[in-house]
Design a protein around this motif. Structure first.
Motif, PDB file in Angstrom:
ATOM      1  N   GLU A 130       0.878  -1.164   0.000  1.00  0.00           N
ATOM      2  CA  GLU A 130       0.000   0.000   0.000  1.00  0.00           C
ATOM      3  C   GLU A 130       0.917   1.216   0.000  1.00  0.00           C
ATOM      4  OE1 GLU A 130      -3.498   2.226   2.607  1.00  0.00           O
ATOM      5  OE2 GLU A 130      -2.482   0.460   3.431  1.00  0.00           O
ATOM      6  N   VAL A 131       0.740   2.074  -1.000  1.00  0.00           N
ATOM      7  CA  VAL A 131       1.617   3.230  -1.146  1.00  0.00           C
ATOM      8  C   VAL A 131       0.806   4.504  -1.320  1.00  0.00           C
ATOM      9  CG1 VAL A 131       3.488   1.879  -2.182  1.00  0.00           C
ATOM     10  CG2 VAL A 131       1.817   2.989  -3.673  1.00  0.00           C
ATOM     11  N   SER A 132       1.429   5.617  -0.946  1.00  0.00           N
ATOM     12  CA  SER A 132       0.949   6.934  -1.352  1.00  0.00           C
ATOM     13  C   SER A 132       2.086   7.533  -2.173  1.00  0.00           C
ATOM     14  CB  SER A 132       0.580   7.809  -0.159  1.00  0.00           C
ATOM     15  OG  SER A 132       1.710   8.076   0.631  1.00  0.00           O
ATOM     16  N   TYR A 133       1.741   8.285  -3.199  1.00  0.00           N
ATOM     17  CA  TYR A 133       2.788   8.774  -4.101  1.00  0.00           C
ATOM     18  C   TYR A 133       2.323   9.981  -4.898  1.00  0.00           C
ATOM     19  CZ  TYR A 133       0.235   6.791  -8.027  1.00  0.00           C
ATOM     20  OH  TYR A 133      -0.737   6.529  -8.957  1.00  0.00           O
ATOM     21  N   ILE A 134       3.305  10.625  -5.515  1.00  0.00           N
ATOM     22  CA  ILE A 134       3.032  11.671  -6.495  1.00  0.00           C
ATOM     23  C   ILE A 134       4.040  11.494  -7.626  1.00  0.00           C
ATOM     24  CG2 ILE A 134       4.484  13.402  -5.367  1.00  0.00           C
ATOM     25  CD1 ILE A 134       2.212  15.441  -6.254  1.00  0.00           C
ATOM     26  N   GLY A 135       3.562  11.662  -8.847  1.00  0.00           N
ATOM     27  CA  GLY A 135       4.413  11.484 -10.020  1.00  0.00           C
ATOM     28  C   GLY A 135       4.515  12.766 -10.824  1.00  0.00           C
ATOM     29  N   THR A 136       5.745  13.119 -11.212  1.00  0.00           N
ATOM     30  CA  THR A 136       5.973  14.308 -12.035  1.00  0.00           C
ATOM     31  C   THR A 136       6.845  13.940 -13.230  1.00  0.00           C
ATOM     32  OG1 THR A 136       7.882  14.963 -10.711  1.00  0.00           O
ATOM     33  CG2 THR A 136       5.802  15.960 -10.127  1.00  0.00           C
ATOM     34  N   ILE A 137       6.736  14.747 -14.262  1.00  0.00           N
ATOM     35  CA  ILE A 137       7.576  14.589 -15.444  1.00  0.00           C
ATOM     36  C   ILE A 137       8.826  15.425 -15.212  1.00  0.00           C
ATOM     37  CG2 ILE A 137       7.738  15.013 -17.932  1.00  0.00           C
ATOM     38  CD1 ILE A 137       4.603  14.630 -17.913  1.00  0.00           C
ATOM     39  N   VAL A 138       9.989  14.781 -15.251  1.00  0.00           N
ATOM     40  CA  VAL A 138      11.243  15.462 -14.925  1.00  0.00           C
ATOM     41  C   VAL A 138      11.487  16.642 -15.865  1.00  0.00           C
ATOM     42  CG1 VAL A 138      13.758  15.193 -14.888  1.00  0.00           C
ATOM     43  CG2 VAL A 138      12.293  13.462 -13.821  1.00  0.00           C
ATOM     44  N   GLU A 139      11.253  16.442 -17.146  1.00  0.00           N
ATOM     45  CA  GLU A 139      11.576  17.474 -18.130  1.00  0.00           C
ATOM     46  C   GLU A 139      10.753  18.751 -17.984  1.00  0.00           C
ATOM     47  OE1 GLU A 139      12.858  13.540 -19.768  1.00  0.00           O
ATOM     48  OE2 GLU A 139      11.031  14.254 -18.816  1.00  0.00           O
ATOM     49  N   THR A 140       9.525  18.638 -17.457  1.00  0.00           N
ATOM     50  CA  THR A 140       8.652  19.819 -17.364  1.00  0.00           C
ATOM     51  C   THR A 140       8.264  20.178 -15.929  1.00  0.00           C
ATOM     52  OG1 THR A 140       6.618  18.520 -17.526  1.00  0.00           O
ATOM     53  CG2 THR A 140       7.625  19.264 -19.608  1.00  0.00           C
ATOM     54  N   GLY A 141       8.402  19.231 -15.008  1.00  0.00           N
ATOM     55  CA  GLY A 141       7.959  19.457 -13.641  1.00  0.00           C
ATOM     56  C   GLY A 141       6.460  19.289 -13.450  1.00  0.00           C
ATOM     57  N   ALA A 142       5.748  18.904 -14.506  1.00  0.00           N
ATOM     58  CA  ALA A 142       4.296  18.762 -14.434  1.00  0.00           C
ATOM     59  C   ALA A 142       3.904  17.527 -13.634  1.00  0.00           C
ATOM     60  CB  ALA A 142       3.702  18.669 -15.838  1.00  0.00           C
ATOM     61  N   VAL A 143       2.945  17.689 -12.723  1.00  0.00           N
ATOM     62  CA  VAL A 143       2.390  16.560 -11.979  1.00  0.00           C
ATOM     63  C   VAL A 143       1.409  15.846 -12.909  1.00  0.00           C
ATOM     64  CG1 VAL A 143       0.942  15.886 -10.027  1.00  0.00           C
ATOM     65  CG2 VAL A 143       2.650  17.703  -9.756  1.00  0.00           C
ATOM     66  N   PHE A 144       1.586  14.525 -13.061  1.00  0.00           N
ATOM     67  CA  PHE A 144       0.687  13.781 -13.939  1.00  0.00           C
ATOM     68  C   PHE A 144      -0.099  12.703 -13.201  1.00  0.00           C
ATOM     69  CE2 PHE A 144       4.590  11.383 -13.942  1.00  0.00           C
ATOM     70  CZ  PHE A 144       4.141  10.077 -13.796  1.00  0.00           C
ATOM     71  N   ASP A 145       0.306  12.385 -11.980  1.00  0.00           N
ATOM     72  CA  ASP A 145      -0.361  11.301 -11.271  1.00  0.00           C
ATOM     73  C   ASP A 145      -0.037  11.402  -9.787  1.00  0.00           C
ATOM     74  OD1 ASP A 145      -1.816   9.002 -10.797  1.00  0.00           O
ATOM     75  OD2 ASP A 145      -0.336   7.618 -11.623  1.00  0.00           O
ATOM     76  N   SER A 150      -1.519   9.435  -5.730  1.00  0.00           N
ATOM     77  CA  SER A 150      -2.547   8.658  -5.050  1.00  0.00           C
ATOM     78  C   SER A 150      -3.647   9.535  -4.469  1.00  0.00           C
ATOM     79  CB  SER A 150      -1.911   7.804  -3.951  1.00  0.00           C
ATOM     80  OG  SER A 150      -1.125   8.604  -3.099  1.00  0.00           O
ATOM     81  N   ALA A 151      -3.363  10.798  -4.210  1.00  0.00           N
ATOM     82  CA  ALA A 151      -4.369  11.660  -3.580  1.00  0.00           C
ATOM     83  C   ALA A 151      -4.463  13.018  -4.266  1.00  0.00           C
ATOM     84  CB  ALA A 151      -4.043  11.843  -2.102  1.00  0.00           C
ATOM     85  N   ILE A 152      -4.197  13.062  -5.562  1.00  0.00           N
ATOM     86  CA  ILE A 152      -4.254  14.343  -6.254  1.00  0.00           C
ATOM     87  C   ILE A 152      -5.460  14.427  -7.173  1.00  0.00           C
ATOM     88  CG2 ILE A 152      -1.742  14.578  -6.224  1.00  0.00           C
ATOM     89  CD1 ILE A 152      -1.906  14.054  -9.315  1.00  0.00           C
ATOM     90  N   LYS A 153      -5.755  15.638  -7.554  1.00  0.00           N
ATOM     91  CA  LYS A 153      -6.772  15.892  -8.567  1.00  0.00           C
ATOM     92  C   LYS A 153      -6.084  16.597  -9.726  1.00  0.00           C
ATOM     93  CE  LYS A 153     -10.479  16.417  -5.215  1.00  0.00           C
ATOM     94  NZ  LYS A 153     -11.362  15.325  -5.438  1.00  0.00           N
ATOM     95  N   ILE A 154      -6.488  16.276 -10.927  1.00  0.00           N
ATOM     96  CA  ILE A 154      -5.946  16.919 -12.116  1.00  0.00           C
ATOM     97  C   ILE A 154      -7.066  17.739 -12.737  1.00  0.00           C
ATOM     98  CG2 ILE A 154      -4.966  16.537 -14.412  1.00  0.00           C
ATOM     99  CD1 ILE A 154      -3.539  14.098 -13.262  1.00  0.00           C
ATOM    100  N   ASP A 155      -6.826  19.019 -12.906  1.00  0.00           N
ATOM    101  CA  ASP A 155      -7.849  19.956 -13.384  1.00  0.00           C
ATOM    102  C   ASP A 155      -9.098  19.898 -12.512  1.00  0.00           C
ATOM    103  OD1 ASP A 155      -6.200  20.802 -15.478  1.00  0.00           O
ATOM    104  OD2 ASP A 155      -6.921  19.220 -16.810  1.00  0.00           O
ATOM    105  N   GLY A 156      -8.895  19.727 -11.195  1.00  0.00           N
ATOM    106  CA  GLY A 156     -10.002  19.714 -10.254  1.00  0.00           C
ATOM    107  C   GLY A 156     -10.785  18.427 -10.195  1.00  0.00           C
TER     108      GLY A 156
END
Length: 131
Positions: A25-40, A42-48
């Motif tokens: 069981e994990v909690s995490y956040i994923g970003t794209i290194v080249e842009t810094g954009a969050v794409f994923d 476990s507890a985020i919302k994208i565009d609300g």
């Protein structure tokens, strides 16, 4: 292209780390290194909006080394070996161990993207106390 694993927060106690076939069981956040954009995450919302299929959970489960293809990058299976409850790691995953030359356009991951995940292990096989 090499996977980078950095311990951000050490576990308070660890006599048993995660191994292949363990239910993590994990909690995490994923970003794209080249842009810094969050794409994923476990507890985020994208565009609300919550990520489809997550049901507003703050963590998620998967079996180490036995993921369905594409659920998470193969770099997770390598980078999370031995992780302990309460430990937080940063994985920098090269494209060859992530989503390669196709990316995942529907999730905002471009082709040949290097991905960064900050991952905290919440439990191993349902046990959330350090082992």
């Amino acid at each position: 292209q090499k996977l980078s694993v950095t311990q951000l927060v050490p576990p308070k106690l660890c006599r048993r780390g995660a191994d292949t076939d363990d239910l993590l069981e994990v909690s995490y956040i994923g970003t794209i290194v080249e842009t810094g954009a969050v794409f994923d995450g476990s507890a985020i919302k994208i565009d609300g909006k919550a990520i489809p299929g997550r049901g507003n959970d703050v963590s998620l489960f998967f079996v180490l080394g036995k993921q369905p293809f594409g659920q998470f990058p193969s770099g997770w299976d390598v980078g999370l070996q031995g992780i302990c409850v309460g430990e937080r790691r940063r994985l920098i995953i090269p494209p060859v161990m992530a989503y390669g030359s196709t990316g995942v356009p529907r999730r905002g991951i471009p082709p040949n993207a290097t991905l960064q995940y900050d991952i905290t292990l919440v439990s191993i096989n349902g046990l959330a106390t350090p082992q």
